[in-house]
Each structure stands twice: as C-alpha cells, then as structure tokens.
Design a protein around this motif. Structure first.
Motif, short mmCIF file in Angstrom:
data_model
loop_
_atom_site.label_atom_id
_atom_site.label_comp_id
_atom_site.label_asym_id
_atom_site.label_seq_id
_atom_site.Cartn_x
_atom_site.Cartn_y
_atom_site.Cartn_z
N GLN A 229 64.87 150.75 36.42
CA GLN A 229 65.30 150.63 38.01
C GLN A 229 66.43 151.64 38.28
N THR A 233 65.73 154.94 41.05
CA THR A 233 66.32 154.94 42.14
C THR A 233 67.27 156.32 42.39
N MET A 247 61.20 156.46 49.15
CA MET A 247 62.03 155.58 48.32
C MET A 247 61.47 154.28 48.15
N PHE A 249 62.27 149.92 47.17
CA PHE A 249 63.25 149.04 46.58
C PHE A 249 62.32 147.66 46.89
#
Length: 346
Positions: A229, A233, A247, A249
């Motif tokens: 992760q 990111t 992006m 999340f």
C-alpha cells in the motif's frame, strides 16, 4: 483477587460478550478514487523513459525493488491508455545495450564523470530511479484474560472466584521510506524528486477479556499488504507530478454510539453517499462535537466527488479531535484539491 477486581472483570467480560446491549459501533471501508492532473509535467522533448528497479537497503526484501518499478511502469501505461499521455517505457536491458558506460555514469547509474548525451544515443531521454527502505519493529507484551469463573451462583460475586492468566500480545511498527526521481538524461539533471515523509503503520493485537488466547503477528494486518500500500500510494503521487494519474484510497470509517451516525456508516457500506451525508449532518446538528460523524461526512463527500465539502468536514473532524488519520486525510486532500480532474468520471 479482591471483590472489587472480581466485579470489574465480570462487568468487562459481560460488556465484551454482549456488545453493550447491541449498541456496538458500525464499520465500513470506502473506496475513494480521483484523477490528478500533473503539477509539473515532462521536460521538453521527453518521449521515452527507462524505469529502473528501486534500490533497497540490506534489510529490505528485494521484491519491493521490482514492485516499485512495475507499479510506475503500469501507471505510465495507464496514463497513455486512459488519459492520452504519450510516454514510452524502455526497459533497463535495452537501455544498457544502447547507451555507452559514460552515458550511464552521467545519468547517475554507474560511476564515472563523462558528460551525458544518452538522449542522443538512445530513444529514452529520461530515467526513473527510486529507493525503498523498510523497517519493521516488533514488541511482545502481556494482557490479562479471565480463564475461569466459578462459584458465583447464589452467594454473590464475593462468594466465588475468578481466575485470570497472562497471555502474549504483540505490537508492530512498520516504516516505509521511499524516494523517486525523474532524471533528464539530455540535460543531466534531476527533473523531479519526490521524497515524502516516511509512511508508518502501528498495529497491536488485543485478546478477548474472557477466555482469551495468546496472539501472534498473524493476527495483525499482513506486513506485505502494508508495504504494498505504501509503495503504491507514493508511486502514484510521484507519477502524478508529470502525468495524469488515478489516486486510490481505501478508507476505514467507524461510527460513534449515536444511532444516526451508525445509520450513516451503514449507508457508506451500501455506497449510498448522499443518504450517508444526510445522517451525519443530523448528528452534527444535535452533537457538533461528534468527530466520527464529521469524518464520516468527509469520506462520503469525497467518495461522491464533493471535494470542497469533504475538505471542510475533514478539517472539522480534526478540530474536534486531532486523530492522526484525520490529519492525514485533511493534508492529503488539501494538497490534491486544486489538481483533481473534476470532469473525470472514473
């Protein structure tokens, strides 16, 4: 064990067993997606890059080196396919075949001091370099659990006995430090350097208060998942500086004890973001200090594309209670909001 401690343990066991009479909080994982426009772009004339495997230290698994390179290469190809970018990726092997040793040295890939003119020799005018260092600290501890409860019937708490024992628990802190560079081999300069603050994740096991068992690292979030992760990111953050990049999340939300707040989180689980915001607003009207409702409203607003409202609610949640993940979300969205592609439907 004295009567007071016995009564306390029984009360705690009952609370854990029966979930405080059905008033347990609600939980949800929410996927937030948006596309960032590049803040700097590519150097003039750069049409192809080589993506190098990341450098790693002695204690970092070599596979994260390849993961970073593969992730960046995939993001470049995704930008070409989805957003109309035009940047070719040349692999390391072919670059070495086409560039002289002095050109690799000038680009910072080998030792040497000759001027760089790799762009003239090879189609690649840029090189992407990265570095990943992973540190894992694990600590063992103890926690008390009730092992036996007997002799309580009829005579009250004081007439019986509660036996306890110590069981193993574990806490772990994972720190991932990443650095990414886009080197212009024509001008022999670093065009972009992205070196974010270290990503840190703290996990701790907790055994059940009643007949609990020893805990191991297997009870925690898998370390590979956390490292993956972090690398994903920050790879996206880096690529978004020179190409359009999506992006991603996955955000965890937990309700307060308020029924409307629990309903709001239930709506989040169903991807019903407007309904979720409605419930969270109701909570905040009567309970303006409910930080979990404010954070839930922020996540719902962000997931539905209402970024200005989301930032307002993130700031409100953090002002009520400065939890670390509130600050991370607030800072992230504040830094991205001016670059989000509002017309993108993905």
């Amino acid at each position: 064990m004295d009567i007071a401690r016995r009564a306390t343990f029984v009360a705690m066991a009952a609370a854990g067993t029966f979930g405080l009479c059905g008033c347990a909080s609600q939980e949800a994982w929410v996927s937030v997606r948006y596309v960032l426009e590049p803040s700097k772009g590519l150097p003039p004339g750069m049409k192809a890059v080589s993506v190098e495997n990341a450098k790693v230290n002695m204690v970092t698994d070599q596979r994260w080196s390849e993961l970073a390179a593969n992730t960046i290469q995939d993001l470049i190809q995704d930008a070409n396919r989805r957003f109309g970018a035009d940047l070719k990726v040349v692999d390391r092997k072919h670059l070495q075949q086409g560039m002289a040793e002095e050109d690799l040295a000038a680009a910072g890939l080998t030792d040497g001091a000759s001027p760089g003119h790799g762009g003239k020799i090879m189609a690649a005018q840029g090189i992407i370099q990265s570095e990943i260092n992973v540190k894992v600290e694990t600590h063992r501890g103890k926690q008390t659990t009730i092992s036996d409860i007997w002799g309580l019937g009829g005579g009250g708490v004081g007439a019986g006995e509660i036996r306890t024992r110590e069981v193993d628990t574990i806490s772990r802190n994972i720190t991932v430090q990443t650095t990414f560079k886009l080197v212009d081999t024509v001008s022999n300069r670093n065009w972009i350097t992205h070196s974010p603050p270290p990503f840190s994740k703290h996990d701790r096991t907790s055994t059940f208060i009643l007949f609990g068992s020893a805990q191991t690292e297997a009870s925690l979030t898998p370390r590979d998942e956390i490292i993956r992760q972090a690398v994903d990111t920050e790879s996206r953050e880096f690529v978004s500086l020179f190409l359009p990049c999506e992006m991603r999340f996955d955000v965890y939300v937990e309700s307060s004890a308020n029924e409307d707040c629990r309903n709001g989180v239930r709506m989040l689980r169903a991807d019903a973001y407007e309904e979720a915001i409605h419930y969270f607003k109701r909570v905040l009207m009567d309970h303006p200090d409910d930080d979990r409702a404010a954070y839930g409203a922020a996540v719902a607003a962000e997931a539905s594309g209402r970024y200005d409202d989301a930032l307002k609610y993130y700031r409100r949640a953090y002002s009520i209670r400065p939890r670390p993940h509130y600050r991370i979300a607030k800072v992230r969205l504040a830094g991205h909001i001016g670059r989000i592609r509002r017309s993108d439907a993905t």
